[in-house]
Scaffold this active site. Sequence first.
Site, PDB file in Angstrom:
ATOM      1  NE  ARG A 275      -4.136  -2.146   2.288  1.00 56.52           N
ATOM      2  CZ  ARG A 275      -3.631  -3.268   2.841  1.00 56.52           C
ATOM      3  NH1 ARG A 275      -2.610  -3.736   3.164  1.00 56.52           N
ATOM      4  NH2 ARG A 275      -4.868  -4.156   2.607  1.00 56.52           N
TER       5      ARG A 275
ATOM      6  CB  ILE B 177     -29.832  17.156  -3.362  1.00 54.05           C
ATOM      7  CG1 ILE B 177     -29.198  18.299  -4.003  1.00 54.05           C
ATOM      8  CG2 ILE B 177     -30.907  17.499  -2.599  1.00 54.05           C
ATOM      9  CD1 ILE B 177     -30.018  19.169  -5.086  1.00 54.05           C
TER      10      ILE B 177
ATOM     11  CB  CYS C 207     -29.097  15.711   4.834  1.00 56.31           C
ATOM     12  SG  CYS C 207     -30.200  16.630   3.295  1.00 56.31           S
TER      13      CYS C 207
ATOM     14  CB  THR D  28     -33.364  17.262   1.283  1.00 52.97           C
ATOM     15  OG1 THR D  28     -32.737  18.366   2.040  1.00 52.97           O
ATOM     16  CG2 THR D  28     -33.938  17.770   0.103  1.00 52.97           C
TER      17      THR D  28
ATOM     18  N   GLY E 175     -23.173  11.077   1.956  1.00 52.35           N
ATOM     19  CA  GLY E 175     -23.339   9.748   1.470  1.00 52.35           C
ATOM     20  C   GLY E 175     -22.196   8.665   2.060  1.00 52.35           C
TER      21      GLY E 175
ATOM     22  N   GLY F 142     -20.476  13.898   8.485  1.00 54.70           N
ATOM     23  CA  GLY F 142     -20.715  12.779   9.787  1.00 54.70           C
ATOM     24  C   GLY F 142     -19.200  12.064   9.960  1.00 54.70           C
TER      25      GLY F 142
ATOM     26  CB  CYS G 210      -4.895   2.560  -4.783  1.00 52.74           C
ATOM     27  SG  CYS G 210      -5.808   4.037  -4.856  1.00 52.74           S
TER      28      CYS G 210
END
Length: 350
Positions: free
Chosen positions: A26, A178, A184, A186, A219, A241, A315
Amino acid sequence: MLYDNDIKLDFCDVLIVPKPSLISSRKEVNLFCNLSFNKAGFSLTNYVPVCASNMDGVGTLSMAEKLATRHMSTCLTKHLTHQILLGNKPEFKKDDFIFGTLGMDDFSKDIINECDLRKHFQIISLDVANGYMKQFTDFVKKIRTRFPDIGIMAGNVVTSEGVKQIADAGADIIKVGIGSGSVCTTRRVAGIGYPQLSTLIDCRQMADECGVSLLSDGGCVHPGDISKAFAAGADIVMLGGMLAGHDEGADDSVVIDDGERRRFIFAGSSSSRALKSSKNESKYRTSEGRVVIMEAKGGVDGALVHIEGGLRSACSYTNSAKLYELRTNAKFIRVNRQLNEYFENQTIGI
């Protein structure tokens, strides 16, 4: 009625498929990227494209200073940005990885008219919940005209049409997302939104055509979600968050300390608490965010190491020697379950 029958996906709906790799460790993975601000005429170099959100308890100076040591960025809260531009934070030192945040509120507009933004910030985030408003694109045009060489991040939108609209107005980076944030609501309150993985995939081509970059806002719950965001087309990933509740975000407005337990308040930018704080309440507006209380997490260093480790691991699994190679090397599969949660409620550490 227009109806799109294609299923749109969030990060939890997919996994990245491993492939034969020439990367044996890594540590061989290079997370540094160069981020172009084409309209402003400069690039941000040696940048690990992870950005702390401008939310209370996250977008603080202490958080910004900590992330900058790891070449990550932070969008400061609007209130803090106002105070810096007004000269009330003499301890603030201009840093390429520290971004200011302004909105369309009257205070932000007054400051824009009176202050030279470039004196303190190389990059400004213009942040509103609904980036589709003509009033907002006019606002972006005004900033670009007045400050032609400042980097502008602007949003939020979730469609290619929205990307083009804000790109044409003069933004270098378009914020997409959104309803996907952890605090959230919404999608519940307004019925508006777009799953975050699909919005990145659907907006990528338009971003390339317009010569702008995409910032994925919301997300991400696990480090693997950040990897998925880059694979789906993000140039920067913003975290709220995942960085909330750490010592670097602490101030009197978000900390509850009763002498026995130390907890943090974390609130959505359109929550009732945030609206009251910004004096943005009206009879025409309702809360579109949660207010949650979380246990203190200690310093943020451990979280940043965990994030970097996850990116390096993704990766190495996909033969991506550089972070942005994930976009071309990764292949997604849709899954009915991505995690084994048998011990989810019994874990004491990761």
